[in-house]
Design a protein around this motif. Structure first.
Motif, mmCIF file in Angstrom:
data_model
loop_
_atom_site.group_PDB
_atom_site.id
_atom_site.type_symbol
_atom_site.label_atom_id
_atom_site.label_comp_id
_atom_site.label_asym_id
_atom_site.label_seq_id
_atom_site.Cartn_x
_atom_site.Cartn_y
_atom_site.Cartn_z
ATOM 1 N N ARG A 27 19.568 -15.380 34.029
ATOM 2 C CA ARG A 27 19.204 -16.214 32.670
ATOM 3 C C ARG A 27 18.802 -15.283 31.599
ATOM 4 O O ARG A 27 18.296 -13.875 31.841
ATOM 5 C CB ARG A 27 17.954 -17.019 33.015
ATOM 6 C CG ARG A 27 17.546 -17.823 31.720
ATOM 7 C CD ARG A 27 16.821 -19.080 31.974
ATOM 8 N NE ARG A 27 17.659 -20.029 32.653
ATOM 9 C CZ ARG A 27 17.122 -20.795 33.798
ATOM 10 N NH1 ARG A 27 16.060 -20.530 34.196
ATOM 11 N NH2 ARG A 27 18.061 -21.671 34.287
ATOM 12 N N GLN A 28 19.125 -15.392 30.293
ATOM 13 C CA GLN A 28 18.552 -14.280 29.186
ATOM 14 C C GLN A 28 18.138 -15.370 28.301
ATOM 15 O O GLN A 28 18.537 -16.316 27.679
ATOM 16 C CB GLN A 28 19.896 -13.711 28.599
ATOM 17 C CG GLN A 28 19.423 -12.840 27.572
ATOM 18 C CD GLN A 28 20.680 -12.187 26.906
ATOM 19 O OE1 GLN A 28 21.483 -11.358 27.593
ATOM 20 N NE2 GLN A 28 21.027 -12.294 25.694
ATOM 21 N N ILE A 29 16.783 -14.738 27.832
ATOM 22 C CA ILE A 29 15.792 -15.576 26.690
ATOM 23 C C ILE A 29 15.945 -14.387 25.543
ATOM 24 O O ILE A 29 15.846 -13.213 25.996
ATOM 25 C CB ILE A 29 14.690 -15.669 27.106
ATOM 26 C CG1 ILE A 29 14.745 -16.616 28.387
ATOM 27 C CG2 ILE A 29 13.874 -16.296 26.009
ATOM 28 C CD1 ILE A 29 13.385 -17.135 28.864
ATOM 29 N N SER A 30 16.420 -14.958 24.491
ATOM 30 C CA SER A 30 16.414 -14.149 23.313
ATOM 31 C C SER A 30 15.311 -14.476 22.284
ATOM 32 O O SER A 30 15.098 -15.637 22.177
ATOM 33 C CB SER A 30 17.728 -13.980 22.386
ATOM 34 O OG SER A 30 18.973 -13.843 23.223
ATOM 35 N N TYR A 31 14.596 -13.414 21.832
ATOM 36 C CA TYR A 31 13.405 -13.613 20.850
ATOM 37 C C TYR A 31 13.524 -12.834 19.722
ATOM 38 O O TYR A 31 14.231 -12.104 19.561
ATOM 39 C CB TYR A 31 12.089 -12.949 21.627
ATOM 40 C CG TYR A 31 11.898 -13.314 22.838
ATOM 41 C CD1 TYR A 31 10.874 -14.799 23.032
ATOM 42 C CD2 TYR A 31 12.278 -13.119 24.240
ATOM 43 C CE1 TYR A 31 10.636 -14.934 24.251
ATOM 44 C CE2 TYR A 31 11.918 -13.563 25.352
ATOM 45 C CZ TYR A 31 11.199 -14.358 25.502
ATOM 46 O OH TYR A 31 10.816 -15.058 26.772
ATOM 47 N N PRO A 44 11.121 -17.686 21.046
ATOM 48 C CA PRO A 44 12.431 -17.781 21.681
ATOM 49 C C PRO A 44 13.504 -18.359 20.804
ATOM 50 O O PRO A 44 13.182 -19.408 20.214
ATOM 51 C CB PRO A 44 12.058 -18.719 22.799
ATOM 52 C CG PRO A 44 10.570 -18.873 22.728
ATOM 53 C CD PRO A 44 9.975 -18.352 21.666
ATOM 54 N N ARG A 46 16.992 -18.537 21.874
ATOM 55 C CA ARG A 46 18.241 -18.972 22.691
ATOM 56 C C ARG A 46 17.842 -18.741 23.878
ATOM 57 O O ARG A 46 17.198 -17.614 24.381
ATOM 58 C CB ARG A 46 19.414 -17.970 22.176
ATOM 59 C CG ARG A 46 20.576 -18.416 22.695
ATOM 60 C CD ARG A 46 21.812 -17.570 21.930
ATOM 61 N NE ARG A 46 23.041 -18.015 22.752
ATOM 62 C CZ ARG A 46 24.288 -17.576 22.339
ATOM 63 N NH1 ARG A 46 24.392 -17.023 21.163
ATOM 64 N NH2 ARG A 46 25.256 -17.929 22.906
ATOM 65 N N VAL A 47 18.524 -19.348 24.712
ATOM 66 C CA VAL A 47 18.413 -19.212 26.318
ATOM 67 C C VAL A 47 19.986 -19.408 26.676
ATOM 68 O O VAL A 47 20.449 -20.379 26.703
ATOM 69 C CB VAL A 47 17.558 -20.358 26.996
ATOM 70 C CG1 VAL A 47 17.503 -20.223 28.577
ATOM 71 C CG2 VAL A 47 15.929 -20.123 26.666
ATOM 72 N N THR A 49 22.514 -18.771 30.414
ATOM 73 C CA THR A 49 22.440 -18.750 31.786
ATOM 74 C C THR A 49 24.125 -18.224 32.156
ATOM 75 O O THR A 49 25.020 -18.859 31.825
ATOM 76 C CB THR A 49 22.022 -19.937 32.565
ATOM 77 O OG1 THR A 49 20.854 -20.290 32.101
ATOM 78 C CG2 THR A 49 22.133 -19.933 34.089
#
Length: 50
Positions: A27-31, A44, A46-47, A49
């Protein structure tokens, strides 16, 4: 940093997975930095998977 955003990637563990073998993908979370009331805050945006 990924394309002007801060990104965090981590493995996804499913029930029964051992600590050494996650099987749920990544999983990648973009901030993004946004101005807050008294300072900058990470929001945050975008999330994903994989």
């Amino acid at each position: 940093m990924v394309e002007l955003t801060l990104a965090r990637r981590f493995p996804i563990y499913r029930p029964g997975d051992s600590n050494a073998k996650p099987t749920g993908g990544t999983r990648q979370i973009s901030y993004k930095l946004v101005p807050g009331e008294a300072s900058w805050q990470l929001k945050p945006v975008r999330v994903d998977t994989y």
